[in-house]
Design an enzyme around this catalytic site. Structure first.
Site, PDB file in Angstrom:
ATOM      1  N   HIS A  29       2.561  -9.744   5.010  1.00 15.46           N
ATOM      2  CA  HIS A  29       2.241  -8.269   5.609  1.00 15.46           C
ATOM      3  C   HIS A  29       1.910  -7.429   4.256  1.00 15.46           C
ATOM      4  O   HIS A  29       2.049  -6.227   4.064  1.00 15.46           O
ATOM      5  CB  HIS A  29       3.628  -7.811   6.078  1.00 15.46           C
ATOM      6  CG  HIS A  29       4.043  -8.674   7.411  1.00 15.46           C
ATOM      7  ND1 HIS A  29       3.364  -8.414   8.499  1.00 15.46           N
ATOM      8  CD2 HIS A  29       5.167  -9.336   7.327  1.00 15.46           C
ATOM      9  CE1 HIS A  29       4.121  -9.552   9.567  1.00 15.46           C
ATOM     10  NE2 HIS A  29       5.046  -9.894   8.586  1.00 15.46           N
ATOM     11  N   GLN A  30       1.361  -7.966   3.121  1.00 14.95           N
ATOM     12  CA  GLN A  30       0.826  -7.147   2.230  1.00 14.95           C
ATOM     13  C   GLN A  30      -0.536  -6.868   2.632  1.00 14.95           C
ATOM     14  O   GLN A  30      -1.344  -7.490   2.911  1.00 14.95           O
ATOM     15  CB  GLN A  30       0.374  -7.991   0.820  1.00 14.95           C
ATOM     16  CG  GLN A  30       0.222  -7.307  -0.284  1.00 14.95           C
ATOM     17  CD  GLN A  30      -0.110  -8.415  -1.522  1.00 14.95           C
ATOM     18  OE1 GLN A  30      -0.156  -9.285  -1.233  1.00 14.95           O
ATOM     19  NE2 GLN A  30      -0.105  -7.642  -2.622  1.00 14.95           N
ATOM     20  N   HIS A  54       3.551  -3.442  -5.397  1.00 15.02           N
ATOM     21  CA  HIS A  54       4.250  -2.192  -5.213  1.00 15.02           C
ATOM     22  C   HIS A  54       5.726  -2.765  -4.477  1.00 15.02           C
ATOM     23  O   HIS A  54       5.723  -3.705  -3.845  1.00 15.02           O
ATOM     24  CB  HIS A  54       3.605  -1.268  -4.706  1.00 15.02           C
ATOM     25  CG  HIS A  54       3.250  -1.555  -3.110  1.00 15.02           C
ATOM     26  ND1 HIS A  54       1.910  -2.569  -2.856  1.00 15.02           N
ATOM     27  CD2 HIS A  54       3.419  -1.388  -1.944  1.00 15.02           C
ATOM     28  CE1 HIS A  54       1.759  -2.519  -1.574  1.00 15.02           C
ATOM     29  NE2 HIS A  54       2.584  -1.977  -1.248  1.00 15.02           N
ATOM     30  N   PHE A  55       6.519  -1.705  -4.776  1.00 11.78           N
ATOM     31  CA  PHE A  55       7.907  -1.932  -4.101  1.00 11.78           C
ATOM     32  C   PHE A  55       8.111  -0.851  -3.065  1.00 11.78           C
ATOM     33  O   PHE A  55       7.885   0.285  -3.626  1.00 11.78           O
ATOM     34  CB  PHE A  55       9.131  -2.086  -5.177  1.00 11.78           C
ATOM     35  CG  PHE A  55       8.731  -3.410  -5.918  1.00 11.78           C
ATOM     36  CD1 PHE A  55       9.834  -4.370  -5.907  1.00 11.78           C
ATOM     37  CD2 PHE A  55       8.099  -3.542  -6.956  1.00 11.78           C
ATOM     38  CE1 PHE A  55       9.636  -5.640  -6.592  1.00 11.78           C
ATOM     39  CE2 PHE A  55       7.881  -4.523  -7.796  1.00 11.78           C
ATOM     40  CZ  PHE A  55       8.518  -5.540  -7.544  1.00 11.78           C
ATOM     41  N   HIS A  56       8.838  -1.139  -2.194  1.00 13.71           N
ATOM     42  CA  HIS A  56       9.179   0.089  -0.986  1.00 13.71           C
ATOM     43  C   HIS A  56      10.530   0.196  -1.260  1.00 13.71           C
ATOM     44  O   HIS A  56      11.347  -0.682  -1.296  1.00 13.71           O
ATOM     45  CB  HIS A  56       8.831  -0.340   0.502  1.00 13.71           C
ATOM     46  CG  HIS A  56       7.152  -0.651   0.676  1.00 13.71           C
ATOM     47  ND1 HIS A  56       6.668   0.217   1.586  1.00 13.71           N
ATOM     48  CD2 HIS A  56       6.563  -1.480   0.698  1.00 13.71           C
ATOM     49  CE1 HIS A  56       5.362  -0.170   1.623  1.00 13.71           C
ATOM     50  NE2 HIS A  56       5.254  -1.132   1.186  1.00 13.71           N
ATOM     51  N   ASN A 102       6.229  -7.206  -0.662  1.00 15.12           N
ATOM     52  CA  ASN A 102       5.343  -8.326   0.196  1.00 15.12           C
ATOM     53  C   ASN A 102       4.241  -9.040  -0.657  1.00 15.12           C
ATOM     54  O   ASN A 102       3.647  -8.260  -1.467  1.00 15.12           O
ATOM     55  CB  ASN A 102       4.459  -7.628   1.443  1.00 15.12           C
ATOM     56  CG  ASN A 102       5.758  -6.899   2.337  1.00 15.12           C
ATOM     57  OD1 ASN A 102       6.792  -7.593   2.469  1.00 15.12           O
ATOM     58  ND2 ASN A 102       5.279  -5.865   2.835  1.00 15.12           N
TER      59      ASN A 102
END
Length: 113
Positions: free
Chosen positions: A67-68, A74-76, A61
């Site tokens: 929604h950050q 970062h990557f989910h 995001n």
């Protein structure tokens, strides 16, 4: 996005370079992200396709409106093993005008050239 995991194995892949949004990172800090995520999907057993399949989402995001919550890229990696856990998406799809899309594609291609 909530600050808690959404499923067992929900994890973050975080570049060492600090940048608030994706476009702030130099390319060399992004080149290993997808290979690392791929290795993690295998380690988590998400690469095994069963009768109902096993899925996962890779989510990133940029900006509060998107929604950050944390101002560091970062990557989910979010396992989706069943309907109740993992990422639940509500996609507000719209009807598309194909001629408008074609014109927009040409505009973007010109900017990328």
């Amino acid at each position: 996005m909530a600050s808690a995991p959404t499923a067992k194995g929900h994890l973050l892949v975080i570049p060492k370079y600090h940048g608030a949004k994706l476009h702030n990172l130099p390319d060399e800090y992004l080149q290993d992200i997808l290979p690392v995520v791929k290795k993690l999907t295998i380690a988590l057993g998400l690469n095994v396709d069963g009768p109902e399949g096993t899925g996962y989402n890779v989510l990133q995001n940029n900006g509060r409106i998107a929604h950050q919550v944390v101002d560091h890229v970062h990557f989910h990696l979010i396992p989706k093993r069943d309907e109740a856990t993992g990422l639940i998406v509500g996609w507000p799809a719209e009807d598309a005008d194909m001629s408008e899309l074609a014109a927009y594609a040409k505009e973007l291609q010109a900017k990328l050239a």
